[in-house]
Design an enzyme around this catalytic site. Structure first.
Site, PDB file in Angstrom:
ATOM      1  N   LYS A   1       0.820  -1.220   0.000  1.00 50.27           N
ATOM      2  CA  LYS A   1       0.000   0.000   0.000  1.00 50.27           C
ATOM      3  C   LYS A   1       0.858   1.277   0.000  1.00 50.27           C
ATOM      4  CE  LYS A   1      -4.004  -2.090   0.129  1.00 50.27           C
ATOM      5  NZ  LYS A   1      -3.618  -3.506   0.047  1.00 50.27           N
TER       6      LYS A   1
HETATM    7  N1  T4K Z   1      -9.899  -4.531   1.108  1.00 50.62           N
HETATM    8  C1  T4K Z   1      -9.328  -4.280  -0.077  1.00 50.62           C
HETATM    9  C2  T4K Z   1     -10.116  -3.549  -1.122  1.00 50.62           C
HETATM   10  C3  T4K Z   1      -8.010  -4.693  -0.329  1.00 50.62           C
HETATM   11  O1  T4K Z   1      -7.453  -4.467  -1.543  1.00 50.62           O
HETATM   12  C4  T4K Z   1      -7.281  -5.357   0.682  1.00 50.62           C
HETATM   13  C5  T4K Z   1      -5.925  -5.808   0.436  1.00 50.62           C
HETATM   14  C6  T4K Z   1      -7.925  -5.576   1.924  1.00 50.62           C
HETATM   15  C7  T4K Z   1      -9.233  -5.160   2.094  1.00 50.62           C
HETATM   16  C8  T4K Z   1      -7.253  -6.293   3.066  1.00 50.62           C
HETATM   17  O2  T4K Z   1      -6.179  -5.566   3.615  1.00 50.62           O
HETATM   18  P1  T4K Z   1      -4.908  -6.358   4.275  1.00 50.62           P
HETATM   19  O3  T4K Z   1      -5.462  -7.369   5.229  1.00 50.62           O
HETATM   20  O4  T4K Z   1      -4.121  -6.990   3.152  1.00 50.62           O
HETATM   21  O5  T4K Z   1      -4.156  -5.257   4.972  1.00 50.62           O
HETATM   22  C9  T4K Z   1      -2.143  -7.731  -2.372  1.00 50.62           C
HETATM   23  C10 T4K Z   1      -2.085  -7.458  -0.881  1.00 50.62           C
HETATM   24  O6  T4K Z   1      -1.615  -8.568  -0.149  1.00 50.62           O
HETATM   25  C11 T4K Z   1      -3.387  -6.996  -0.301  1.00 50.62           C
HETATM   26  O7  T4K Z   1      -3.060  -6.282   0.880  1.00 50.62           O
HETATM   27  C12 T4K Z   1      -4.138  -6.066  -1.226  1.00 50.62           C
HETATM   28  N2  T4K Z   1      -5.443  -5.722  -0.736  1.00 50.62           N
HETATM   29  C13 T4K Z   1      -4.278  -6.673  -2.606  1.00 50.62           C
HETATM   30  C14 T4K Z   1      -4.997  -5.764  -3.567  1.00 50.62           C
HETATM   31  O8  T4K Z   1      -2.970  -6.889  -3.111  1.00 50.62           O
HETATM   32  P2  T4K Z   1      -1.646  -9.911  -3.713  1.00 50.62           P
HETATM   33  O9  T4K Z   1      -2.077 -11.320  -3.551  1.00 50.62           O
HETATM   34  O10 T4K Z   1      -1.791  -9.268  -5.023  1.00 50.62           O
HETATM   35  O11 T4K Z   1      -0.141  -9.699  -3.180  1.00 50.62           O
HETATM   36  P3  T4K Z   1       1.239 -10.194  -3.770  1.00 50.62           P
HETATM   37  O12 T4K Z   1       1.952 -10.931  -2.694  1.00 50.62           O
HETATM   38  O13 T4K Z   1       1.041 -10.878  -5.062  1.00 50.62           O
HETATM   39  O14 T4K Z   1       2.032  -8.820  -3.984  1.00 50.62           O
HETATM   40  C15 T4K Z   1       1.800  -7.972  -5.087  1.00 50.62           C
HETATM   41  C16 T4K Z   1       3.102  -7.292  -5.467  1.00 50.62           C
HETATM   42  O15 T4K Z   1       3.534  -6.447  -4.426  1.00 50.62           O
HETATM   43  C17 T4K Z   1       4.265  -8.255  -5.699  1.00 50.62           C
HETATM   44  O16 T4K Z   1       4.268  -8.635  -7.040  1.00 50.62           O
HETATM   45  C18 T4K Z   1       5.486  -7.436  -5.335  1.00 50.62           C
HETATM   46  C19 T4K Z   1       4.980  -6.432  -4.349  1.00 50.62           C
HETATM   47  N3  T4K Z   1       5.367  -6.746  -2.967  1.00 50.62           N
HETATM   48  C20 T4K Z   1       4.662  -7.694  -2.280  1.00 50.62           C
HETATM   49  C21 T4K Z   1       4.988  -7.990  -0.978  1.00 50.62           C
HETATM   50  C22 T4K Z   1       4.235  -9.029  -0.208  1.00 50.62           C
HETATM   51  C23 T4K Z   1       6.418  -6.064  -2.375  1.00 50.62           C
HETATM   52  O17 T4K Z   1       7.061  -5.207  -3.007  1.00 50.62           O
HETATM   53  N4  T4K Z   1       6.736  -6.364  -1.080  1.00 50.62           N
HETATM   54  C24 T4K Z   1       6.073  -7.284  -0.351  1.00 50.62           C
HETATM   55  O18 T4K Z   1       6.395  -7.488   0.837  1.00 50.62           O
HETATM   56  O19 T4K Z   1      -2.468  -9.074  -2.623  1.00 50.62           O
END
Ligand code: T4K
Length: 367
Positions: free
Chosen positions: A183
């Protein structure tokens, strides 16, 4: 192969800045359970976000579950299927029934369609400020007041956004923010509930700490959702730099808009009136007929160049395995269409002009 570009990259403070902040933890041996860094961050965020009351929690999802739980809702909750899994799951995990309302062309709930979905079982509306695009908060409040419904915003994407100079998280009965690593502002994992009613304060505290009221009194069935001191320290550091990060994001968005403005079949969202944006995401909408290629093909072309855009949000929630037998995604045609045509391009403060040029060149050349 050219440098790999992912959809986002976490903002981080300098290593020394963070280690300096967490040094305090070694002095006190106080790691979690509402420590001094948690209190410090909470006070700073309240001011920055212009919200009356807030609590900080271990992640955005549990913040939303708890925001719903404090309201003592029952029956049905109107929400949208064009969102991350968390929004709907938080409703269902509270024993409530989601009722899906369609969205408008910018992905936010279509306020004109809400009233027809209200029944005598409806207790709340949970709209989503998707991509940091804000919902029609004024109209939604009018509808809620007329029908005596609570409004809880999923403002996971809307950190720092203001509308008419008011913090966006100050609208509704409560708003949830996410401070996940991906975020605009992160505490590694983390989240917040922002609210007005002082009565919620104690309840949120209790619900996030097993319902423990005092050493010898546990009245309610709570969970454990407390933000720890390492998370809070990351927040304290990141908050010092967040304005600069948002400014850099703005430049990335301006460059994208300029480079992509004349491509037939590619469109994007413009600035909203009276809104100070946080430039959280850069979604484009791919019109297959005009562009000559669909969203999935474009995602594949980019991936072949080592660029990993994401299909946020595909499939839409009503098409998930756990919901598809109960809901029909064609009942929300605009959400369905967006789920099939939106691609969120890489977006982060340090993406760099050359990388944006590289991404846009591929989109222009379609190969
Ligand atoms: N409501 C809405 C509308 C939301 O979009 C979200 C979360 C929530 C509620 C719930 O909030 P949280 O409980 O998560 O605080 C990601 C996030 O994990 C998620 O927080 C977010 N929305 C969602 C839209 O995106 P993924 O499955 O796409 O994450 P991931 O691991 O594939 O990461 C995406 C990219 O981010 C990676 O390609 C590289 C980068 N990255 C990722 C991580 C984990 C980094 O640069 N550093 C990192 O540590 O869900």
């Amino acid at each position: 192969m050219e440098e790999r570009i992912l959809v986002t990259r976490s903002s981080m403070p300098d290593f020394d800045e963070y280690t300096n902040e967490i040094k305090k933890i070694w002095e006190t041996h106080w790691l979690t359970n509402h420590g001094t860094i948690y209190e410090e961050l909470k006070a700073e965020l309240k001011e920055y976000l212009k919200v009356p009351e807030m609590d900080l929690l271990v992640n955005g999802h549990l913040a939303l579950e708890i925001a719903i739980a404090v309201m003592n809702l029952s029956g049905e909750v109107i929400t949208t299927p064009f969102t991350f899994a968390s929004t709907t799951h938080a409703i269902v995990r509270n024993g409530l029934t989601p009722v899906f309302c369609d969205v408008k062309e910018n992905g936010t709930i279509d306020e004109d369609k809400i009233e027809s979905l209200i029944t005598d079982k409806t207790s709340a509306i949970i709209p989503v400020h998707v991509y940091g695009q804000i919902c029609n908060v004024e109209r939604i409040q009018e509808i809620a007041d007329k029908h005596h419904l609570k409004v809880i915003y999923d403002a996971a994407h809307a950190f720092g956004v203001t509308y008419k100079d008011k913090g966006i998280a100050s609208y509704g009965d409560a708003s949830m923010l996410s401070f996940h690593a991906t975020k605009v502002f992160n505490t590694i994992e983390g989240g917040a509930v922002c609210f007005h009613d002082k009565e919620y304060k104690k309840k949120i505290l209790d619900l996030s700490n097993f319902g423990i009221e005092s050493e010898e009194s546990v009245r309610i069935v709570g969970t454990n959702a407390k933000m720890n001191e390492f998370q809070a320290a990351m927040g304290v550091c990141n908050l010092r730099h967040v304005d600069g990060e948002i400014e850099k994001r703005k430049r990335v968005v301006e460059q994208y808009r300029e480079e992509l403005k004349e491509i037939d079949g590619i469109s994007y969202f413009e600035e909203q009136k009276d809104v100070k944006s946080n430039y959280a995401y850069f979604p484009i909408i791919v019109d297959q007929e005009k562009y000559g290629m669909d969203r999935n093909q474009l995602a594949d072309v980019l991936a072949a160049h080592n660029i990993f855009a994401r299909k946020y949000f595909y499939p839409i929630v009503s098409d998930y395995e756990c919901y598809k037998d109960t809901y029909c995604s064609t009942d929300t045609p605009c959400a369905k269409r967006m789920g099939d045509s939106v691609l969120t391009l890489p977006m982060y403060a340090d993406l760099g002009r050359e990388n944006v040029e590289r991404i846009c060149r591929i989109i222009k050349e379609k190969q």
